[in-house]
Design a protein around this motif. Structure first.
Motif, short mmCIF file in Angstrom:
data_model
loop_
_atom_site.label_atom_id
_atom_site.label_comp_id
_atom_site.label_asym_id
_atom_site.label_seq_id
_atom_site.Cartn_x
_atom_site.Cartn_y
_atom_site.Cartn_z
N GLY A 46 0.75 -1.86 -0.28
CA GLY A 46 0.51 -0.13 -0.19
C GLY A 46 0.43 1.71 0.44
N GLU A 47 1.94 0.92 0.45
CA GLU A 47 2.36 1.92 0.38
C GLU A 47 4.13 2.33 -0.43
OE1 GLU A 47 2.44 4.64 2.81
OE2 GLU A 47 1.25 4.53 3.95
N VAL A 48 4.65 1.25 -0.46
CA VAL A 48 5.82 1.25 -1.61
C VAL A 48 5.54 0.22 -2.58
CG1 VAL A 48 8.39 0.32 -1.84
CG2 VAL A 48 7.03 1.75 0.04
N LEU A 49 3.97 -0.97 -2.47
CA LEU A 49 4.37 -1.99 -3.14
C LEU A 49 2.57 -1.87 -3.36
CD1 LEU A 49 6.10 -4.94 -1.77
CD2 LEU A 49 7.02 -2.98 -3.04
N GLN A 50 1.98 -1.69 -4.55
CA GLN A 50 0.74 -1.78 -5.07
C GLN A 50 -0.22 -3.70 -4.09
OE1 GLN A 50 -0.97 -1.07 -7.25
NE2 GLN A 50 1.04 0.91 -7.52
N LYS A 61 10.63 3.33 -7.44
CA LYS A 61 11.59 2.78 -9.05
C LYS A 61 12.43 1.14 -7.88
CE LYS A 61 9.85 5.04 -11.29
NZ LYS A 61 8.15 4.80 -11.95
N LEU A 62 12.83 0.59 -8.57
CA LEU A 62 14.03 -0.13 -9.04
C LEU A 62 15.49 0.12 -9.63
CD1 LEU A 62 12.48 -4.13 -8.82
CD2 LEU A 62 13.32 -2.29 -6.57
N ILE A 70 15.53 -0.44 -13.03
CA ILE A 70 14.84 -1.05 -13.79
C ILE A 70 12.79 -0.60 -14.55
CG2 ILE A 70 13.97 -3.96 -13.57
CD1 ILE A 70 16.69 -3.75 -13.30
N GLN A 71 13.15 -0.82 -14.87
CA GLN A 71 11.62 -0.98 -15.57
C GLN A 71 10.69 -1.73 -15.64
OE1 GLN A 71 11.65 2.25 -16.93
NE2 GLN A 71 13.03 2.51 -16.62
N PRO A 72 9.02 -1.66 -15.95
CA PRO A 72 8.34 -2.84 -15.29
C PRO A 72 8.78 -3.61 -16.68
CG PRO A 72 7.49 -0.38 -15.35
CD PRO A 72 8.56 -0.30 -16.15
N ALA A 73 9.07 -3.32 -17.68
CA ALA A 73 9.24 -4.74 -18.24
C ALA A 73 9.78 -5.60 -18.08
CB ALA A 73 8.98 -4.52 -20.04
N GLN A 74 11.04 -4.96 -17.55
CA GLN A 74 12.49 -5.51 -16.35
C GLN A 74 11.84 -6.43 -15.39
OE1 GLN A 74 14.74 -2.36 -17.11
NE2 GLN A 74 15.72 -3.03 -19.24
N ILE A 86 18.92 -1.15 -5.45
CA ILE A 86 18.51 -0.01 -4.00
C ILE A 86 16.88 0.34 -4.73
CG2 ILE A 86 18.71 2.51 -3.83
CD1 ILE A 86 21.28 2.24 -5.56
N LEU A 87 15.83 0.41 -3.62
CA LEU A 87 14.65 0.72 -3.34
C LEU A 87 14.71 1.63 -3.70
CD1 LEU A 87 12.45 -0.71 -4.34
CD2 LEU A 87 12.02 -1.49 -1.69
N MET A 88 13.86 3.05 -4.03
CA MET A 88 13.73 4.00 -4.15
C MET A 88 12.13 4.60 -4.00
SD MET A 88 16.50 6.01 -7.17
CE MET A 88 17.14 4.95 -6.44
#
Length: 94
Positions: A46-50, A61-62, A70-74, A86-88
């Protein structure tokens, strides 16, 4: 394989951690890593993740080794042993 995960911004506040080291099976994808982090740190949902627990919020973003976003398609690609993820959050105030 072992990878490091560094938390910055909102992910750091939510997890209460600066960084963690994860021992993973070879071939573990970025999506699986995010899912594992959601299980380990349920407050990220809910805060960082769906709500699905494996998709990042649009403001999160990663980054791989400080060089590549790292893009969603990756998300189904895998890091290598020794990589730093890095989770930012990309929100900024002003």
């Amino acid at each position: 394989m072992q990878v490091g995960v560094e938390f910055t911004g909102i992910p750091r506040v939510v997890t209460g951690e600066k960084q963690v080291s994860l021992e993973l099976k070879d071939g573990t994808t970025f999506r699986e890593i995010v899912r594992l982090l959601g299980i380990r740190y349920p407050k990220m949902i809910g805060e960082v993740l769906q709500p699905d627990g494996e998709t990042l919020q649009p403001s999160t973003k990663l980054n791989l080794n400080g060089r590549r976003m790292i893009q969603p398609a990756q998300m189904d690609e895998a890091p290598s042993h020794g990589d730093r993820i890095i989770l930012m959050s990309i929100l900024a105030g002003g």
